[in-house]
Design an enzyme around this catalytic site. Structure first.
Site, PDB file in Angstrom:
ATOM      1  N   GLU A 316      10.422  -5.271  -0.165  1.00 28.65           N
ATOM      2  CA  GLU A 316       9.816  -4.044  -0.381  1.00 28.65           C
ATOM      3  C   GLU A 316      10.669  -2.847  -1.132  1.00 28.65           C
ATOM      4  O   GLU A 316      10.132  -2.173  -1.960  1.00 28.65           O
ATOM      5  CB  GLU A 316       9.316  -3.200   0.910  1.00 28.65           C
ATOM      6  CG  GLU A 316       8.497  -2.228   0.836  1.00 28.65           C
ATOM      7  CD  GLU A 316       8.192  -1.556   2.199  1.00 28.65           C
ATOM      8  OE1 GLU A 316       7.216  -0.473   2.174  1.00 28.65           O
ATOM      9  OE2 GLU A 316       8.248  -2.342   3.158  1.00 28.65           O
ATOM     10  N   PHE A 398      -0.771 -10.541   5.049  1.00 28.42           N
ATOM     11  CA  PHE A 398      -0.778 -11.904   4.728  1.00 28.42           C
ATOM     12  C   PHE A 398      -2.016 -12.223   3.909  1.00 28.42           C
ATOM     13  O   PHE A 398      -3.206 -11.584   3.959  1.00 28.42           O
ATOM     14  CB  PHE A 398      -1.199 -12.799   6.039  1.00 28.42           C
ATOM     15  CG  PHE A 398      -0.026 -13.201   6.862  1.00 28.42           C
ATOM     16  CD1 PHE A 398       1.370 -12.601   6.466  1.00 28.42           C
ATOM     17  CD2 PHE A 398       0.008 -13.884   8.100  1.00 28.42           C
ATOM     18  CE1 PHE A 398       2.364 -12.790   7.258  1.00 28.42           C
ATOM     19  CE2 PHE A 398       0.893 -14.134   8.645  1.00 28.42           C
ATOM     20  CZ  PHE A 398       2.195 -13.784   8.380  1.00 28.42           C
TER      21      PHE A 398
END
Length: 411
Positions: A316, A398
């Site tokens: 990230e 996910f």
């Protein structure tokens, strides 16, 4: 703020840190942790390697009437609690909102799985007559959105995005699109999740994505720390009320912030792992800035998805540097809240909005030694007072779902 803007006028939450927005925000600022040792009998019965979680600070049974609570799955209970808070906070008064101009979008990652499991147990042990006729309305993933929509009499559209851990943020993005398209004047949006159960704990444990720091629960969730070993499963709900700016202005509403832009993307890389190059996440962040015509230099803060997993946390930060640069200040609320799955993006949007509103960024907890791959400024120790113009909230799930929400200070 212009007439085409989308503004935030109401906030609601129930989390592991508190039963409302005020106590949750206080917990983030004071460094409290919602993570505890779980005492459910199935922890020992199945000898689960993970024995910690972030349960709600206030049980729904303490808030909802008993008859109502029995007719709702736990995920629906938390959604109703947070939605009622947000609606009250928005202060529509006796006139309310015209039903045909009111929408609801509430996402969830799992939904009513505990109802499904409990009712299946009843069927197996006691037969058909013991199965509740409310089983399907309680287990369906659109249940939280549907119940809130029914209560508010929302007729502009009631939707339920299911995008794993990005669901709550995607719901807010969907609401933005509805308002910008003129489909509604007001949309109640967010996420709800309550599925701390044997099967979810076992499944995550088997995939080795959860922390096993059972001897020190409050230190288990440690985003960006070199000693991180996985996330901590939590539960809760976050709901915000969004309005077209001209509608909010006409009724004299208090405005917390503007939802200036939204961005979504998909990695198409792996069912559980993020693209290690952070390309998809960066595209979502860039899209959020582009949709709001926001110069990256204006972004002073990123409320990060950062779950405390070895790979995802650094990925990230790579994406942040690609899309925005090295100047934003980061924090990770999951260090205190645990990971609320489908509710995470919504609860953390509440935190992002309050950071803009109060000019204060909560500190990331348990960050003793930062991973050298982060290479960004992370708030630690004490909350940091800042004058923010724009803040991003990141949520990833996910399946490679990426959502970035760009909030701007109300001026």
């Amino acid at each position: 703020m212009s007439n085409g803007d989308v503004v935030v006028t109401g906030l609601g939450a129930t989390t592991p840190l508190g039963g409302d927005v005020e106590s949750t925000w206080d917990g983030l600022l004071t460094g409290r942790s919602g993570v505890r040792t779980l005492t459910d009998e199935w922890i020992e019965r199945f000898d689960l390697p993970v024995k910690i979680g972030a349960r709600l600070a206030v049980e729904p049974s303490e808030v909802l009437p008993r008859v109502e609570a029995r007719r709702l799955d736990r995920s629906e209970q938390v959604a109703m609690i947070a939605a009622r808070q947000a609606w009250q906070d928005a202060a529509f008064g006796d006139e309310g909102v015209e039903p045909e101009r009111l929408g609801v979008v509430i996402g969830t990652g799992i939904g009513g799985a505990t109802t499904l499991l409990n009712q299946d147990d009843l069927l197996e042990t006691s037969g058909l007559r013991k199965v509740s006729p409310l089983t399907v309305p309680m287990l369906m993933p659109n249940g939280p959105a549907a119940h809130v929509g029914l209560e508010l009499k929302a007729r502009a559209g009631v939707h339920a995005p299911v995008s794993a851990c990005a669901s709550g943020a995607e719901a807010i993005a969907w609401a933005w699109r509805m308002l910008r398209a003129g489909e509604a004047d007001v949309v109640v949006a967010g996420g709800a999740e309550a599925c701390i159960a044997a099967i979810t704990m076992a499944g995550f444990a088997q995939s080795r994505t959860m922390s096993t720091r059972n001897d020190d629960p409050t230190a288990a969730s440690r985003p960006w720390d070199v000693g991180r070993d996985g996330f901590v499963l939590g539960e809760g709900a976050g709901i915000i009320v969004l309005e077209r700016a001209e509608y909010a202005k006409a009724r004299g509403a208090r405005v917390y912030a503007t939802l200036a832009g939204i961005g979504t993307s998909a990695d198409s890389y792996h069912i559980t792992a993020p693209d290690p190059d952070g390309t998809g996440q960066a595209r979502a962040m860039a899209a959020a800035l582009r949709s709001g015509d926001i110069d990256p230099a204006r972004v002073g803060h990123v409320n990060a998805h950062a779950t405390s997993t070895p790979v995802g946390d650094v990925t990230e930060t790579v994406a942040v540097r690609k899309a925005i640069g090295e100047h934003p200040v980061l924090t990770a609320p999951k260090s205190a809240l645990g990971h609320l799955l489908g509710a995470a993006g919504a609860v953390e949007s509440v935190s992002t909005i309050l950071s803009l509103y109060h000019g204060l960024i909560p500190a990331t907890q348990n960050l003793d030694q930062i991973d050298p791959g982060v290479m960004l400024d992370v708030v630690t120790g004490e909350p940091r007072k800042v004058d923010l113009d724009v803040a991003l909230n990141d949520s990833f799930g996910f399946g490679g779902h990426n959502v970035a929400l760009a909030f701007a200070a109300a001026r």
